[in-house]
Design a protein around this motif. Sequence first.
Motif, PDB file in Angstrom:
ATOM      1  N   LEU A 509      -0.652 -23.487   0.863  1.00  0.00           N
ATOM      2  CA  LEU A 509      -1.205 -24.730   0.428  1.00  0.00           C
ATOM      3  C   LEU A 509      -2.673 -25.032   1.019  1.00  0.00           C
ATOM      4  O   LEU A 509      -2.845 -26.216   0.779  1.00  0.00           O
ATOM      5  CB  LEU A 509       0.084 -25.800   0.751  1.00  0.00           C
ATOM      6  CG  LEU A 509       1.175 -25.704  -0.310  1.00  0.00           C
ATOM      7  CD1 LEU A 509       2.280 -26.476   0.431  1.00  0.00           C
ATOM      8  CD2 LEU A 509       1.004 -26.106  -1.440  1.00  0.00           C
ATOM      9  N   TRP A 510      -3.058 -23.976   1.730  1.00  0.00           N
ATOM     10  CA  TRP A 510      -4.317 -24.390   2.514  1.00  0.00           C
ATOM     11  C   TRP A 510      -5.369 -24.759   1.578  1.00  0.00           C
ATOM     12  O   TRP A 510      -6.037 -25.857   1.712  1.00  0.00           O
ATOM     13  CB  TRP A 510      -4.547 -23.487   3.530  1.00  0.00           C
ATOM     14  CG  TRP A 510      -6.011 -23.399   3.980  1.00  0.00           C
ATOM     15  CD1 TRP A 510      -7.042 -22.591   3.633  1.00  0.00           C
ATOM     16  CD2 TRP A 510      -6.753 -24.531   4.682  1.00  0.00           C
ATOM     17  NE1 TRP A 510      -8.242 -23.037   4.302  1.00  0.00           N
ATOM     18  CE2 TRP A 510      -7.997 -24.233   4.897  1.00  0.00           C
ATOM     19  CE3 TRP A 510      -6.347 -25.925   5.393  1.00  0.00           C
ATOM     20  CZ2 TRP A 510      -9.027 -25.033   5.595  1.00  0.00           C
ATOM     21  CZ3 TRP A 510      -7.224 -26.555   5.828  1.00  0.00           C
ATOM     22  CH2 TRP A 510      -8.306 -26.158   6.304  1.00  0.00           C
ATOM     23  N   PRO A 511      -5.541 -24.275   0.497  1.00  0.00           N
ATOM     24  CA  PRO A 511      -6.734 -24.773  -0.439  1.00  0.00           C
ATOM     25  C   PRO A 511      -6.380 -25.842  -0.948  1.00  0.00           C
ATOM     26  O   PRO A 511      -7.458 -26.811  -1.323  1.00  0.00           O
ATOM     27  CB  PRO A 511      -6.553 -23.688  -1.627  1.00  0.00           C
ATOM     28  CG  PRO A 511      -5.872 -22.213  -0.816  1.00  0.00           C
ATOM     29  CD  PRO A 511      -4.952 -22.864  -0.024  1.00  0.00           C
ATOM     30  N   VAL A 512      -5.410 -26.507  -1.075  1.00  0.00           N
ATOM     31  CA  VAL A 512      -5.187 -27.681  -1.522  1.00  0.00           C
ATOM     32  C   VAL A 512      -5.527 -28.782  -0.733  1.00  0.00           C
ATOM     33  O   VAL A 512      -6.184 -29.885  -0.851  1.00  0.00           O
ATOM     34  CB  VAL A 512      -3.353 -28.241  -1.784  1.00  0.00           C
ATOM     35  CG1 VAL A 512      -3.249 -29.495  -2.201  1.00  0.00           C
ATOM     36  CG2 VAL A 512      -2.870 -27.005  -2.855  1.00  0.00           C
ATOM     37  N   GLN A 513      -5.126 -28.595   0.867  1.00  0.00           N
ATOM     38  CA  GLN A 513      -5.571 -29.493   1.993  1.00  0.00           C
ATOM     39  C   GLN A 513      -6.912 -29.406   2.051  1.00  0.00           C
ATOM     40  O   GLN A 513      -7.626 -30.485   2.250  1.00  0.00           O
ATOM     41  CB  GLN A 513      -4.911 -28.788   3.043  1.00  0.00           C
ATOM     42  CG  GLN A 513      -5.231 -29.626   4.446  1.00  0.00           C
ATOM     43  CD  GLN A 513      -4.724 -29.332   5.704  1.00  0.00           C
ATOM     44  OE1 GLN A 513      -3.585 -28.840   5.406  1.00  0.00           O
ATOM     45  NE2 GLN A 513      -5.228 -29.516   6.895  1.00  0.00           N
ATOM     46  N   LEU A 514      -7.783 -28.294   2.156  1.00  0.00           N
ATOM     47  CA  LEU A 514      -8.931 -28.126   1.982  1.00  0.00           C
ATOM     48  C   LEU A 514      -9.939 -28.839   0.819  1.00  0.00           C
ATOM     49  O   LEU A 514     -11.072 -29.484   1.329  1.00  0.00           O
ATOM     50  CB  LEU A 514      -9.533 -26.496   2.085  1.00  0.00           C
ATOM     51  CG  LEU A 514     -10.934 -26.273   2.338  1.00  0.00           C
ATOM     52  CD1 LEU A 514     -11.247 -26.828   3.693  1.00  0.00           C
ATOM     53  CD2 LEU A 514     -11.238 -24.748   2.096  1.00  0.00           C
ATOM     54  N   LYS A 515      -9.548 -28.661  -0.306  1.00  0.00           N
ATOM     55  CA  LYS A 515     -10.201 -28.899  -1.440  1.00  0.00           C
ATOM     56  C   LYS A 515      -9.647 -30.173  -2.145  1.00  0.00           C
ATOM     57  O   LYS A 515     -10.817 -31.066  -2.643  1.00  0.00           O
ATOM     58  CB  LYS A 515     -10.574 -27.887  -2.371  1.00  0.00           C
ATOM     59  CG  LYS A 515     -11.080 -26.404  -1.953  1.00  0.00           C
ATOM     60  CD  LYS A 515     -11.318 -25.718  -3.172  1.00  0.00           C
ATOM     61  CE  LYS A 515     -12.317 -24.281  -2.736  1.00  0.00           C
ATOM     62  NZ  LYS A 515     -12.378 -23.483  -3.611  1.00  0.00           N
TER      63      LYS A 515
END
Length: 728
Positions: A509-515
């Motif tokens: 889920l890191w891309p959701v947090q980042l972007k």
Amino acid sequence: MLDPTSTAAVAAVLGAIGSGLANEAGKAAWENAGGLVRRIVGREVRAPRGRDELDGIAQQVHDAVRHDPALARAWTAFARSAPRPGRPDRVPALHASTRFFTDRDGERRALSREASRKADGRPRIAVLHGPQGIGTSALAIHWGCAEARRFPDGQLYADLRGTGTGAASGADPSTVLRLLLQQLGVPAAEIPPTRDDRQALLRACTTGRRLLIVLDHARSAAQILPVLTSAPGVFVIVAARHPLPGLDAVGIPVGPLSDKDARRLLTEVARAGSVTLDRAAVPALLARCAGSPFALRAAAARLTAQHWRQEGGPGADAARTAVADGIHALAPDAARALRLLAQRDWPAIGAPLAAATLGLDEASAERVLAELAGSHLLESAPNSAHGGGGSYGSGGTNGGGVTYWIRPLIREYAATEALREDGLAAVEQAVRNAVRWCVTLAEPASRAALSQGWRLGDTEGTAPGGVRYSDAGEALTALRDELGNLLQAVRTAEELGDADAVFRLNQALWPVQLKMGCHDELLPALRAGVRATEARDPDSREAARMHTLLGLNLTELGQWPEAESAFTAAARAEQAAGHSRGHATAVESLGLLRLREWRFQEAYDCFEAAGRVLDDIAADGEGSRDLPRARALLERHRGRALRGLGQWVQAETRLESALAFFRETGEAYNTARTLTDLAETFEASGRPVDAVPLIDEAIAALANEQAHYHLIHLRALRERCVDERSEV
């Protein structure tokens, strides 16, 4: 006109920028504000935490610029182009009322009285309360639809059930505020990260507007209080099982329908299903349903299917009895499906998730779901804007198919039945199957959404059904659309003691947090990730990575002291595990926090320390493939810190080095970000003429990157530089 260098004006600008930290333009403006404040005051000034500190900094800026015209011009130019918080541009409407609505005249009159009460500064709010299945939600929606003319500026709805980790206490107030702001049309990237700022923005957005806000499935007054406003045109309806202590509201109890109205409802629903009621059986049926609208509708559905069983009696809980009747009337495979799917509060159950949970092919799962929906034991999942949905759009894993959710009343009964009918082993296996499906969905989507990022222990895999994503945007949308289910899977995996799944889901889920932000939604899952990995081994690389991801989230939410603790714990664990790449990331992340806090020298020292850690990685060691890019990012960060310190020449050198790498590798987004940093350095050092071509190159580089807010920032920067150039 307010003097832009007055204390009030300076505070307003800083407050507006602080509220805009959810997007790249806001973050860049905040960092630039820190450097400018330092230059104006002549010493380090740490970023404010709270209104009192912000007012103190505004006073210092005012005192300094009133004696220096050049600094006054610099602040005025900056303030003129600073980003402003979002404003509403939609008139939202409630979803349609139920077709068959009976009685509730007294309750509707009570709602109308509160809605039209003379404005006196007190919030207009009513709490509809009653047991499950009694129709509080339906009443709120029906009244709102019937009285839409009272609210020409819109009607908002939020489901406060909450899903995923932390759902036991319902949706977090910060999440509720975000949902309401989105419905008003405030873009997600313009919604402030902190609850206080969201609350202030909602109040600003509702001032002077005539609005209805429906808060469904409320569990506590704490969920409601941040939403309340004294705006005279706003009316809030809360639907709950019980009165909510601590909430100063008009309580409206919702009880059983009278026999007359119960008969009418049953007759209308049966007529719609082309069923002729057996008059002799109606009294017993009405007694069994005990005035519960849910029980009456469920009974009518079974009459349509010729399944009604005349067992039990009027003394039982009518809604629970209706659930039992409905489940017993199902075919065995459908009944088993409901029992196993009910083990967790999945916000959006589609055929793929159901198939994985039940061990079926998707066609069979789709057939079972349709049967359950036809028996009123599943309901269409709410729209994601109304409470965190999970259905894919076109091209997603669900293929745009229908998704469902299970009412708490039904879920509680079915989950209990599963232990008796299916056994603990079968129940646990079904839940593990669902978690496994979520992991296999999330990881390929995460890789496609952020192909250049490094991941700990990542293994190649394909999405369920062999789904291929056409680009990073489609993969990111798939993760966001399924977020409710993925967060529920994190909570479930933690309860199962599956620390590996907890970690893999959080990392995916890191891309959701980042972007895309979603920091408030992700925070409980990240905390669960820290708990699970630390319980297994506090010095493991997984625990360290979870601390880093948590720290990055807390940074965006403005919880800086806790973020610092998380990064410190991550660095300690990474060092203990001998993982240099992760250690460098943790130290670098602490440096990024220092930039956010306007502690520029400490930020630079962190980036230097991270660089020394990278130097210890052997040419063929783990993480070595990523070293050139990691060093280029550190160079950019060093340049930003040096700009904040006013060391223009050294900042330019670092940024030029990073720019050369990103240009060579063709990373358009990082090229544009570094060009922006360099242009801002030129502007701050009195070289606006040199900044303009860099800004134009950055704008061109972002042509296909969908970086809306960065482009806004660049255009404002260009306008400012052109104005300054003309003055020169």
